[in-house]
Design a protein around this motif. Structure first.
Motif, short mmCIF file in Angstrom:
data_model
loop_
_atom_site.label_atom_id
_atom_site.label_comp_id
_atom_site.label_asym_id
_atom_site.label_seq_id
_atom_site.Cartn_x
_atom_site.Cartn_y
_atom_site.Cartn_z
N ILE A 118 1.63 6.33 6.90
CA ILE A 118 1.39 7.41 7.86
C ILE A 118 2.49 8.46 7.74
CG2 ILE A 118 1.11 7.98 10.31
CD1 ILE A 118 0.15 5.04 10.67
N TYR A 119 3.73 8.03 7.92
CA TYR A 119 4.85 8.91 7.61
C TYR A 119 6.03 8.07 7.17
CZ TYR A 119 7.46 8.07 12.03
OH TYR A 119 8.17 7.51 13.06
N SER A 120 6.97 8.70 6.48
CA SER A 120 8.20 8.02 6.08
C SER A 120 9.36 8.97 6.33
CB SER A 120 8.14 7.60 4.61
OG SER A 120 7.86 8.70 3.76
N ILE A 121 10.56 8.39 6.48
CA ILE A 121 11.70 9.21 6.89
C ILE A 121 13.00 8.60 6.39
CG2 ILE A 121 11.93 7.99 9.11
CD1 ILE A 121 12.67 10.73 10.37
N ASN A 122 13.95 9.46 6.07
CA ASN A 122 15.34 9.05 5.91
C ASN A 122 16.20 10.11 6.59
OD1 ASN A 122 15.61 11.20 4.04
ND2 ASN A 122 15.37 9.84 2.28
N ARG A 123 17.48 10.11 6.33
CA ARG A 123 18.32 11.06 7.07
C ARG A 123 18.37 12.44 6.43
NH1 ARG A 123 23.75 9.43 9.59
NH2 ARG A 123 24.46 9.20 7.44
N THR A 124 17.64 12.62 5.33
CA THR A 124 17.59 13.94 4.70
C THR A 124 16.27 14.66 4.94
OG1 THR A 124 16.74 13.08 2.59
CG2 THR A 124 19.13 13.13 2.87
N GLY A 125 15.24 13.94 5.37
CA GLY A 125 13.94 14.57 5.59
C GLY A 125 12.88 13.56 5.95
N TRP A 126 11.64 14.04 6.04
CA TRP A 126 10.51 13.15 6.34
C TRP A 126 9.30 13.59 5.54
CZ3 TRP A 126 5.88 14.68 8.69
CH2 TRP A 126 5.85 15.98 9.22
N TRP A 127 8.35 12.67 5.41
CA TRP A 127 7.16 12.89 4.60
C TRP A 127 5.93 12.48 5.40
CZ3 TRP A 127 11.83 11.29 3.19
CH2 TRP A 127 12.44 11.89 2.08
N LEU A 128 4.94 13.34 5.42
CA LEU A 128 3.65 13.03 6.04
C LEU A 128 2.69 12.62 4.94
CD1 LEU A 128 2.01 13.02 8.71
CD2 LEU A 128 1.33 15.36 8.15
N HIS A 129 2.04 11.48 5.09
CA HIS A 129 1.21 10.93 4.03
C HIS A 129 -0.27 11.06 4.37
CE1 HIS A 129 4.65 9.03 1.99
NE2 HIS A 129 5.12 8.90 3.22
N LYS A 130 -1.05 11.27 3.34
CA LYS A 130 -2.50 11.30 3.49
C LYS A 130 -3.08 10.47 2.36
CE LYS A 130 -6.47 14.36 4.06
NZ LYS A 130 -6.95 15.77 4.06
N THR A 131 -3.86 9.46 2.73
CA THR A 131 -4.44 8.56 1.74
C THR A 131 -5.88 8.96 1.45
OG1 THR A 131 -3.07 6.77 2.60
CG2 THR A 131 -4.91 6.15 1.17
N PRO A 132 -6.26 9.09 0.18
CA PRO A 132 -7.65 9.42 -0.14
C PRO A 132 -8.62 8.46 0.53
CG PRO A 132 -6.29 9.51 -2.11
CD PRO A 132 -5.44 8.93 -1.02
N THR A 133 -9.74 8.99 1.02
CA THR A 133 -10.70 8.18 1.77
C THR A 133 -11.20 6.99 0.96
OG1 THR A 133 -11.43 10.15 2.94
CG2 THR A 133 -12.89 8.24 3.02
N ILE A 134 -11.49 7.20 -0.31
CA ILE A 134 -12.02 6.12 -1.15
C ILE A 134 -10.99 5.01 -1.28
CG2 ILE A 134 -12.77 5.50 -3.48
CD1 ILE A 134 -13.96 8.28 -3.74
N LEU A 135 -9.71 5.40 -1.50
CA LEU A 135 -8.66 4.40 -1.65
C LEU A 135 -8.44 3.65 -0.36
CD1 LEU A 135 -6.41 3.21 -3.41
CD2 LEU A 135 -4.91 5.05 -2.62
N ALA A 136 -8.43 4.37 0.77
CA ALA A 136 -8.19 3.74 2.06
C ALA A 136 -9.29 2.75 2.41
CB ALA A 136 -8.07 4.80 3.15
N SER A 137 -10.54 3.10 2.12
CA SER A 137 -11.65 2.23 2.47
C SER A 137 -11.70 0.99 1.60
CB SER A 137 -12.97 3.00 2.35
OG SER A 137 -13.18 3.42 1.01
N ALA A 138 -11.07 1.06 0.43
CA ALA A 138 -11.09 -0.07 -0.49
C ALA A 138 -10.06 -1.12 -0.14
CB ALA A 138 -10.85 0.41 -1.92
N ARG A 139 -9.15 -0.79 0.77
CA ARG A 139 -8.07 -1.71 1.09
C ARG A 139 -8.47 -2.70 2.16
NH1 ARG A 139 -2.89 2.44 0.88
NH2 ARG A 139 -2.74 2.46 -1.35
#
Length: 308
Positions: free
Chosen positions: A287-308
């Motif tokens: 969903i998101y990741s963070i360290n002390r230098t910044g953060w990242w917002l994640h988006k997972t492709p629908t096909i990949l997400a549904s396969a998990r």
């Protein structure tokens, strides 16, 4: 109507309302009055709204791309909040994963792209696409926790706990990054797991390493303690992120530490004694990741997400 169903319904309404036209008005690209007329003309044209506006040179392609990214980010965050809301209204489904609620509602894909610099120098996590930002001001629990930990270190607070922690880390200093990550994962995972409600009387509390080693903690506290431990061993913070993920097998939010090694990307998880490479972990959706230098917002492709 129950409190839970009412909140979830509001989230669903939010998802439905964040249409392209609303975003264009919100961002000041077109006015509300103009939108009404454009919607009327767009229906008659048979085109989608974005196509109609660009074709008729009402907005530019760049403005459309910006609005679509903003819309996507809003829906991603709202969907994430809906997941977390559903978790918070039910009892925990596992004793080793916590309810993560520190997801600022203001985060969007558009805001994540601001001032990213060279943050995204490593591969995106778990097959996702990601947008980066150096502005971590929205993550108050993360920032406040580290500020408190820095004060603990400077003032000697938690002396015995800190002394034991440093003693345990000493034999690891000359190991390879992979061995450091493996040993730190094993060391920290020996600490007691306890929910924030039982430990602190709060639904979500991000503990400092001193607090964690003194009282135990839940999933994000394990990840934070591993981050601080590897940092103390000289590992660059640019190689590490706390990742908030959705466990697709248990349908609960979770936190892990990600370490970018020379031979791959490591997952340090309090639910696993063994450190794993990301390609071995197929059931986490970031969903998101963070360290002390910044953060990242994640988006997972629908096909990949549904396969998990």
């Amino acid at each position: 109507m129950s409190e839970k169903s009412g909140f979830i319904r509001k989230i669903r309404t939010y998802l439905e309302r964040n249409k392209l036209g609303d975003v264009l008005v919100l961002r000041g690209i077109i006015s509300a009055a103009d939108l009404k007329q454009h919607l009327f003309n767009q229906k008659a044209s048979g085109l989608r709204l974005g196509e109609y506006l660009v074709t008729n040179k009402i907005i530019s392609k760049n403005q459309l791309a910006f609005a679509l990214a903003t819309q996507s980010g809003m829906r991603s965050i709202a969907a994430g909040l809906a997941v977390f809301a559903s978790v918070s209204f039910f009892s925990a489904k596992t004793v080793h994963a916590g309810s993560i609620k520190d997801i600022p509602a203001s985060l969007t894909l558009a805001s994540a792209s601001v001032g990213a610099g060279n943050l995204s120098q490593y591969p995106a996590l778990f097959g996702s696409t990601e947008q980066a930002s150096r502005d971590i001001s929205a993550f108050s629990k993360w920032s406040d926790m580290f500020s408190k930990f820095e004060r603990d270190v400077q003032t000697g607070n938690g002396g015995l706990v800190m002394a034991q922690w440093k003693h345990d880390l000493q034999p690891l200093k000359n190991l390879s990054l992979r061995e450091k990550a493996t040993r730190v994962n094993q060391m920290v995972n020996k600490t007691r797991y306890i929910t924030d409600n039982r430990n602190w009387g709060k639904s979500d509390y991000w503990a400092t390493p001193v607090e964690f080693f003194t009282r135990g903690g839940d999933c994000e506290d394990f990840a934070i303690a591993k981050y601080a431990s590897l940092r103390a061993l000289g590992v660059s913070e640019s190689r590490m992120r706390i990742a908030i993920v959705q466990d697709m097998q248990k349908n609960i939010p979770h936190a892990v530490l990600i370490v970018y090694g020379d031979d791959g990307v490591y997952v340090l998880d309090n639910q696993s004694e063994a450190m794993k490479y990301t390609q071995m972990v197929q059931h986490y959706k970031p969903i998101y990741s963070i360290n002390r230098t910044g953060w990242w917002l994640h988006k997972t492709p629908t096909i990949l997400a549904s396969a998990r």
